[in-house]
Design a protein around this motif. Structure first.
Motif, PDB file in Angstrom:
ATOM      1  N   ILE A 347      12.809 135.884 -11.417  1.00  0.00           N
ATOM      2  CA  ILE A 347      13.954 136.344 -12.039  1.00  0.00           C
ATOM      3  C   ILE A 347      14.072 135.882 -12.915  1.00  0.00           C
ATOM      4  O   ILE A 347      15.339 135.297 -13.636  1.00  0.00           O
ATOM      5  CB  ILE A 347      15.330 136.862 -11.175  1.00  0.00           C
ATOM      6  CG1 ILE A 347      16.163 135.305 -10.105  1.00  0.00           C
ATOM      7  CG2 ILE A 347      15.145 137.581  -9.781  1.00  0.00           C
ATOM      8  CD1 ILE A 347      17.842 135.677  -9.339  1.00  0.00           C
ATOM      9  N   GLY A 348      13.959 134.682 -13.373  1.00  0.00           N
ATOM     10  CA  GLY A 348      14.053 133.553 -13.849  1.00  0.00           C
ATOM     11  C   GLY A 348      15.399 133.233 -13.830  1.00  0.00           C
ATOM     12  O   GLY A 348      16.515 132.076 -14.406  1.00  0.00           O
ATOM     13  N   LEU A 349      16.152 132.393 -12.734  1.00  0.00           N
ATOM     14  CA  LEU A 349      16.916 131.144 -12.294  1.00  0.00           C
ATOM     15  C   LEU A 349      16.638 129.947 -12.234  1.00  0.00           C
ATOM     16  O   LEU A 349      15.271 129.871 -11.838  1.00  0.00           O
ATOM     17  CB  LEU A 349      16.628 132.022 -10.858  1.00  0.00           C
ATOM     18  CG  LEU A 349      18.403 131.099  -9.843  1.00  0.00           C
ATOM     19  CD1 LEU A 349      19.063 131.308 -10.760  1.00  0.00           C
ATOM     20  CD2 LEU A 349      18.437 131.544  -8.254  1.00  0.00           C
ATOM     21  N   SER A 350      17.640 129.278 -12.729  1.00  0.00           N
ATOM     22  CA  SER A 350      17.113 128.190 -12.751  1.00  0.00           C
ATOM     23  C   SER A 350      17.450 127.309 -11.598  1.00  0.00           C
ATOM     24  O   SER A 350      17.112 127.383 -10.520  1.00  0.00           O
ATOM     25  CB  SER A 350      18.245 127.464 -13.772  1.00  0.00           C
ATOM     26  OG  SER A 350      19.377 127.153 -13.436  1.00  0.00           O
ATOM     27  N   GLU A 351      16.662 125.969 -11.528  1.00  0.00           N
ATOM     28  CA  GLU A 351      16.146 125.557 -10.113  1.00  0.00           C
ATOM     29  C   GLU A 351      18.060 125.332  -9.846  1.00  0.00           C
ATOM     30  O   GLU A 351      17.852 124.585  -8.825  1.00  0.00           O
ATOM     31  CB  GLU A 351      15.168 124.116 -10.346  1.00  0.00           C
ATOM     32  CG  GLU A 351      13.600 124.063 -10.925  1.00  0.00           C
ATOM     33  CD  GLU A 351      13.295 123.130 -10.759  1.00  0.00           C
ATOM     34  OE1 GLU A 351      13.541 121.783 -10.614  1.00  0.00           O
ATOM     35  OE2 GLU A 351      11.889 123.208 -11.015  1.00  0.00           O
ATOM     36  N   ALA A 352      18.192 124.055 -10.742  1.00  0.00           N
ATOM     37  CA  ALA A 352      19.948 124.312 -10.406  1.00  0.00           C
ATOM     38  C   ALA A 352      20.649 125.474  -9.652  1.00  0.00           C
ATOM     39  O   ALA A 352      21.598 125.267  -8.901  1.00  0.00           O
ATOM     40  CB  ALA A 352      20.741 123.509 -11.581  1.00  0.00           C
ATOM     41  N   GLY A 353      20.335 126.600 -10.128  1.00  0.00           N
ATOM     42  CA  GLY A 353      21.557 127.620  -9.704  1.00  0.00           C
ATOM     43  C   GLY A 353      20.539 127.856  -7.983  1.00  0.00           C
ATOM     44  O   GLY A 353      21.903 128.205  -7.417  1.00  0.00           O
ATOM     45  N   TRP A 354      18.921 128.305  -8.007  1.00  0.00           N
ATOM     46  CA  TRP A 354      18.356 127.845  -6.933  1.00  0.00           C
ATOM     47  C   TRP A 354      19.137 127.126  -5.640  1.00  0.00           C
ATOM     48  O   TRP A 354      19.553 127.681  -4.484  1.00  0.00           O
ATOM     49  CB  TRP A 354      17.163 128.036  -6.861  1.00  0.00           C
ATOM     50  CG  TRP A 354      16.184 127.543  -5.791  1.00  0.00           C
ATOM     51  CD1 TRP A 354      15.202 127.185  -5.236  1.00  0.00           C
ATOM     52  CD2 TRP A 354      16.160 128.920  -4.613  1.00  0.00           C
ATOM     53  NE1 TRP A 354      14.905 127.589  -4.322  1.00  0.00           N
ATOM     54  CE2 TRP A 354      15.529 128.632  -3.500  1.00  0.00           C
ATOM     55  CE3 TRP A 354      17.375 130.160  -4.318  1.00  0.00           C
ATOM     56  CZ2 TRP A 354      15.590 129.405  -2.061  1.00  0.00           C
ATOM     57  CZ3 TRP A 354      16.948 130.665  -3.550  1.00  0.00           C
ATOM     58  CH2 TRP A 354      16.251 130.283  -2.055  1.00  0.00           C
ATOM     59  N   ALA A 355      19.049 125.615  -6.006  1.00  0.00           N
ATOM     60  CA  ALA A 355      19.656 124.436  -5.554  1.00  0.00           C
ATOM     61  C   ALA A 355      21.563 124.743  -4.986  1.00  0.00           C
ATOM     62  O   ALA A 355      21.685 124.736  -3.387  1.00  0.00           O
ATOM     63  CB  ALA A 355      19.386 123.292  -5.751  1.00  0.00           C
TER      64      ALA A 355
END
Length: 422
Positions: A347-355
């Motif tokens: 979905i193109g989510l950043s690593e920071a957003g996932w964390a």
């Protein structure tokens, strides 16, 4: 429509841009569909190095293309300005320009520039493209077989690396157990295992070395190769007491063990999830206070609230397209948690957003929300133009106690079964 692909003189030409332009000029273009190519390009994104804003731009361009342009002799050309793309992605125009350039140099799109640099498409009454200038996805159609092969090899490599990691962890524990049982002959094996685990070699090579070491350790320290000095001193010469009289049903029930009770008790999915995310004793679902002085809700309490009525079976039934895209099955909560990293890339989510999502609602709840967002974006790309923002909004609703994930999943499952019955 002409098949020539012109690149404007103001662009800095690179070998990747030239290669994409040649692919766009091909006459023998395989017949595909828009949904098939969109799914394939999203699966191939990690292989092509497409992520972040570039993935978001690609998703928007694919959604704006017409389905008929992907068939026959059509050319899927998308005419949208950089300013409009910047508005959709909430990025600067320079960032959008760099993202489009990455798509072109990756070999899945090509520049089709007009003399003025404007992007537009003229169609006749039948809807066919008469003249079009913009971003052309013909190179992706030409490379469809190559992309399928690359995706298959990528998933095979991921599966091999996962197996190698498991083998290293499992066999290292087995070697350590054998060394602990026979410490006199274990010093050399321990040092060799440490050098393998701390080495910089490829993961598959290290797994092979650990397997070979485990075989040697097993042969050297197995019971048949270790001398035993066992005597019968202290043994008791008594006859065994074996009661062959069968017990009555009432006596058997009174003497039932706890394990038998567990086997007889059929736990439903709701109880299993509630037990998995049970709060620590004494916390009562309330954690420490934040800087404002208000109590901060415990992550486990939020996760239990989100997944209290959601089962793994419901997720598996509601998200078939998401599982197909990442080539993984949601057979357990552990498998869902392992799929989180792949789902966030889709979905193109950043690593920071996932964390941030994991820290707020827990790993399993965040992964379940990711799977739901990916499933919705696959089924209706135009409805969810920004999957990453949609995920963050669902996280915020979960923190406020207003997220009804069960309802969304039942809606996806019902829609799937409704489509299959038609």
């Amino acid at each position: 429509m002409t098949e020539a692909s012109a690149v404007a003189s103001f662009r800095r030409i690179t070998p990747g841009i030239v290669a994409s332009a040649r692919l766009a000029m091909a006459n023998d273009v395989p017949d595909t569909t828009k949904s098939e190519m969109a799914l394939l390009l999203k699966k191939a994104a990690p292989v092509l190095g497409i992520d972040g804003t570039t993935y978001h731009v690609m998703d928007i361009l694919l959604g704006l293309s017409r389905a008929d342009d992907w068939k026959g002799a059509g050319r899927p050309v998308v005419a949208i300005s950089n300013a409009k793309l910047a508005e959709y992605t909430m990025r600067s125009e320079r960032t959008v320009i760099r993202s489009i350039r990455r798509l072109v140099e990756a070999g899945i799109a090509a520049y089709r520039d007009s003399s003025t640099g404007r992007r537009f498409v003229y169609r006749n009454e039948a809807g066919e493209v008469v003249s079009g200038f913009g971003i052309d996805f013909t190179p992706a159609r030409v490379r469809v077989d190559e992309l399928r092969q690359a995706v298959a090899e990528f998933h095979q490599r991921l599966a091999a690396e996962l197996t190698a990691k498991r083998d290293i962890a499992r066999l290292s524990r087995a070697i350590e157990d054998l060394c602990a049982a026979y410490p006199n002959a274990a010093a050399e094996f321990r040092s060799e295992l440490a050098s393998i685990c701390q080495g910089n070699g490829h993961l598959l090579d290290r797994a092979a070395e650990v397997r070979e070491l485990h075989g040697r350790v097993t042969m050297a320290l197995s019971p048949e190769h270790v001398s035993f000095n066992m005597t019968c001193e202290g043994d008791m010469n008594v006859s065994p007491n074996i009661n062959t009289t069968p017990e009555s049903l009432s006596e058997s029930r009174n003497k039932r063990t706890r394990s038998t009770e567990r086997e007889d008790c059929q736990l439903d999915d709701r109880f299993a999830v509630d037990s998995a995310f049970e709060n620590k004793p004494g916390e009562g679902g309330v954690g420490q206070q934040d800087q404002t002085g208000f109590p901060q809700r415990d992550v486990n309490a939020i996760q239990g609230e989100v997944l209290g009525s959601v089962s793994v079976g419901l997720l598996k039934a509601a998200c078939p397209e998401a599982q197909s895209m990442i080539a993984m099955q949601f057979d357990s909560w552990a498998s869902l948690g392992r799929a989180g990293e792949t789902l966030r890339r889709m979905i193109g989510l950043s690593e920071a957003g996932w964390a941030d999502g994991r820290n707020k609602v827990g790993l399993y709840a965040a992964a379940a929300i990711l799977a739901t967002v990916l499933e919705k974006s696959i089924r209706d790309p135009e409805q969810i133009s920004r999957p990453g923002g949609y995920f963050r909004a669902m996280i915020d609703r979960a923190l406020d106690g207003k997220l009804n994930l069960e309802r969304s999943l039942f809606g996806l499952a019902d829609h799937r079964y409704g489509q299959s019955e038609k």
